[in-house]
Design an enzyme around this catalytic site. Structure first.
Site, PDB file in Angstrom:
ATOM      1  CD  GLU A  55      -1.591   2.389   1.925  1.00 41.68           C
ATOM      2  OE1 GLU A  55      -2.394   3.338   1.929  1.00 41.68           O
ATOM      3  OE2 GLU A  55      -0.461   2.455   2.468  1.00 41.68           O
ATOM      4  CD  GLU A  56       2.553   3.258   4.048  1.00 38.88           C
ATOM      5  OE1 GLU A  56       2.544   4.298   3.356  1.00 38.88           O
ATOM      6  OE2 GLU A  56       2.064   3.204   5.186  1.00 38.88           O
ATOM      7  CG  ASP A  87      -4.610   3.362   6.111  1.00 40.29           C
ATOM      8  OD1 ASP A  87      -3.766   3.512   7.019  1.00 40.29           O
ATOM      9  OD2 ASP A  87      -4.284   3.137   4.931  1.00 40.29           O
TER      10      ASP A  87
END
Length: 329
Positions: free
Chosen positions: A196-197, A219
């Site tokens: 995701e990052e 999140d």
């Protein structure tokens, strides 16, 4: 009295797992959920998917397993390590922090002499693992190896502080909701996503494979409750945040409405989140195939992308309850 499972949370937060290196954290989560879902699979990119079967709509719940980190690019003759970032790593956050490699090797981030701190960039920085030469350093670290922040789990009354709360706290919320889910008419895919990052990559492929009717990301989000910070109507301890927008998604009106109505019906404390930067897995889910109505339940978090991210136990508990009640509708 807090209902937080500290042992599980500590394990999730302290496990190594920078983007692209999620094997260890995936094993921890798989072990935790295996008795609570009807099916578990790992897709080609490495996303862990736990399925609770049902006759209703297909709902994808996504929390990302990966954390920000650094990757070794060069080791000089004196054993000092040059590096690049994996995800959003600020040089000012990184300076003089400890980092840990997969094998447990610890190092500290130092910098070259600068006349002006505003000139600080990752290219002016290095990692010192205490090696006296390149040969000595190579016994522990090689080019391409990755490390993450070293920031152990701490709880002080209502506050939790650790590295990787972004987004292991989302994984924790998904796991606890998964365990608590009793009367769910829907088919729920709990997806613990990779990468995701570095661009919401795991969520994109997972959503394509699942083809859900609705997507919910879990999140963290920024806060506006520290001295002279950028104004933002988001406070730690005031409840789970229901996202309105961020840089990756405008929450679908029906999903946002469902979350708000559910929170009101069940007296769950909530806040509305407008985030002017950043994004979540919903950013990838909502534009998959022909589109997926998507929203986000967020946890207000101070000092995001640092070794000392901070959240409130109250907000975590609100998020678990809200997710459960939404899925049971």
């Amino acid at each position: 009295m807090s209902k937080i499972n500290n042992d599980l949370l500590k394990k999730l937060l302290e496990t190594f797992g920078p983007s692209g290196n999620e094997e260890a954290i995936r094993d921890v989560i798989r072990e935790e959920i295996k008795g609570y879902v009807d099916e578990i699979k790992v897709d080609a990119l490495g996303n862990l998917i736990g399925i609770k079967k049902g006759q209703g709509k297909k709902i994808m719940v996504a929390g990302h397993m990966d954390e920000i980190g650094i990757m070794v690019t060069n080791i000089d003759e004196n054993g000092f390590i040059r590096f690049t970032s994996i995800g959003g790593v600020s040089p000012f956050t990184e300076l003089y922090q400890r980092v840990i490699f997969a094998d447990g090797t610890l190092g500290v981030v130092g910098m070259e002499k600068l006349d002006d701190m505003k000139d600080l960039t990752l290219s002016k920085m290095f990692i010192d693992i205490g090696a006296g030469s390149k040969e000595e350093a190579l016994k522990k670290v090689n080019v391409g190896d990755v490390a993450c922040f070293y920031g152990p789990f701490v709880q002080n009354d209502d506050y939790i502080m650790s590295k990787a709360l972004d987004d292991r706290i989302g994984c924790y919320i998904a796991i606890e909701a998964l365990k608590a889910l009793k009367n769910c008419p829907n088919e729920v895919y709990f997806v613990f996503t990779v990468q995701e990052e570095v661009g919401l990559r795991g969520a994109r492929t997972a959503a394509y494979g699942i083809d859900p009717d609705m997507g919910i990301a879990i999140d963290v989000t920024s806060t506006g409750d520290t001295p002279k910070c950028k104004p933002m109507d988001m406070k730690m301890g005031s409840g789970a945040a229901i996202k309105v927008k961020d840089n990756s998604v405008l929450a679908h009106p029906e999903v946002k409405k469902l979350m708000i109505e559910t929170a009101k019906e069940n007296n769950i404390p909530y806040q509305l989140e407008v985030l002017e930067a950043g994004g979540t897995d919903s950013g990838a889910i909502h534009i998959t195939r022909s589109g997926v109505p998507s929203g986000v339940i967020s946890v207000p978090c101070r000092y995001v992308h640092s070794p000392a991210e901070m959240v409130s136990v109250k907000d975590v508990e609100s998020a678990i309850e809200l997710l459960c009640k939404v899925l049971e509708k």
